[in-house]
Design a protein around this motif. Structure first.
Motif, PDB file in Angstrom:
ATOM      1  N   UNK A  11      26.463  78.545  27.544  1.00  0.00           N
ATOM      2  CA  UNK A  11      27.272  77.341  27.722  1.00  0.00           C
ATOM      3  C   UNK A  11      28.713  77.585  27.288  1.00  0.00           C
ATOM      4  N   UNK A  12      28.888  78.264  26.174  1.00  0.00           N
ATOM      5  CA  UNK A  12      30.237  78.553  25.688  1.00  0.00           C
ATOM      6  C   UNK A  12      30.974  79.462  26.662  1.00  0.00           C
ATOM      7  N   UNK A  31      30.023  70.306  35.134  1.00  0.00           N
ATOM      8  CA  UNK A  31      30.401  71.599  35.695  1.00  0.00           C
ATOM      9  C   UNK A  31      30.040  72.736  34.741  1.00  0.00           C
ATOM     10  N   UNK A  32      30.217  72.490  33.456  1.00  0.00           N
ATOM     11  CA  UNK A  32      29.858  73.512  32.466  1.00  0.00           C
ATOM     12  C   UNK A  32      28.356  73.781  32.498  1.00  0.00           C
ATOM     13  N   UNK A  33      27.573  72.709  32.508  1.00  0.00           N
ATOM     14  CA  UNK A  33      26.122  72.852  32.534  1.00  0.00           C
ATOM     15  C   UNK A  33      25.669  73.582  33.796  1.00  0.00           C
ATOM     16  N   UNK A  34      26.252  73.200  34.919  1.00  0.00           N
ATOM     17  CA  UNK A  34      25.874  73.836  36.178  1.00  0.00           C
ATOM     18  C   UNK A  34      26.208  75.325  36.155  1.00  0.00           C
ATOM     19  N   UNK A  36      26.360  77.249  33.634  1.00  0.00           N
ATOM     20  CA  UNK A  36      25.471  77.939  32.699  1.00  0.00           C
ATOM     21  C   UNK A  36      24.021  77.932  33.170  1.00  0.00           C
ATOM     22  N   UNK A  37      23.733  77.201  34.264  1.00  0.00           N
ATOM     23  CA  UNK A  37      22.382  77.168  34.808  1.00  0.00           C
ATOM     24  C   UNK A  37      21.427  76.285  34.030  1.00  0.00           C
ATOM     25  N   UNK A  38      21.980  75.222  33.390  1.00  0.00           N
ATOM     26  CA  UNK A  38      21.126  74.302  32.622  1.00  0.00           C
ATOM     27  C   UNK A  38      21.450  72.872  33.033  1.00  0.00           C
TER      28      UNK A  38
END
Length: 230
Positions: A11-12, A31-34, A36-38
């Motif tokens: 995530x970071x 967008x960050x979650x996407x 990172x694949x979570x």
């Protein structure tokens, strides 16, 4: 790397890459979650805000620092114990140099992130001050040197860390921190021990010699040496 740590790391890494490419304000949590694949909810299981994802885990590091000071040998000089704890803070950055350099680039340009970093720094300083004050007996008259010493330690750490980050996270920054903290100890250690660093020693002498105006310099030196020897 354990599963939870891997998710936080991913995530970071995703957040930093998006912030650098799109901009901090323009990047969303989704967008960050996407990236990172979570799922979005997974992001919030690990971080409270978008700011939190940028920084290493200061809360966890602060606990390690407090534990290190609590476990410190009471016969050990106070600044030596603080130095050990300070290296724990530095290790939080050196464990992942590339990510730390990227975070530094972000904090230089995003005011909200700079403010967050300052808050984290102040927390370490308060912990160091509290420890030093406990070691000095918690007396009001020792509070000033304790606070000054804690601030100097944090300033030394931050100076060394920033220079290392500017240089791309290369070389042995822990050795450089040791040198900086040794300078702090040499300057403030005597004050913390209750003796001003400028306290005269047996080698410090004040010599007053009265000479006529125009006396040759060789004669002045001779008279000073004679007076000092006496």
């Amino acid at each position: 790397m354990p599963g939870q740590s891997r998710v936080r790391h991913d995530l970071t890494a995703a957040a930093v890459e998006l912030f650098l490419r799109k901009g901090y304000d323009e990047t969303t949590v989704d967008e960050i979650a996407e990236a990172a694949g979570v799922a979005r909810r997974t992001f919030f299981r690990h971080f409270r805000t978008k700011e939190d994802v940028v920084f290493p885990d200061h809360d966890d590091c602060l606990k390690r620092v407090e534990q290190s000071l609590a476990d410190a040998d009471p016969t050990q000089p106070p600044l030596a114990a603080v130095a050990v704890a300070t290296h724990l803070v530095l290790a939080m950055y050196t464990d992942d140099p590339d990510a730390s350099v990227q975070r530094y680039e972000l904090t230089r340009h995003v005011t909200a992130l700079r403010d967050r970093e300052l808050i984290a720094t102040s927390q370490y300083q308060r912990v160091f001050t509290s420890y030093l004050n406990r070691r000095s007996g918690g007396q009001p008259h020792t509070r000033l040197p304790d606070e000054v010493a804690a601030a100097a330690v944090v300033a030394a750490h931050n100076h060394v860390l920033r220079q290392w980050l500017r240089d791309g996270g290369k070389d042995d920054v822990h050795a450089e921190l040791d040198r900086a903290l040794a300078a702090v100890d040499a300057s403030l250690g005597p004050w913390l021990a209750g003796r001003p660093s400028s306290e005269p020693t047996t080698d410090d002498q004040v010599v007053v010699v009265i000479m006529r105006r125009g006396t040759p310099m060789w004669r002045v030196v001779q008279e000073v040496e004679t007076a000092a020897a006496g």
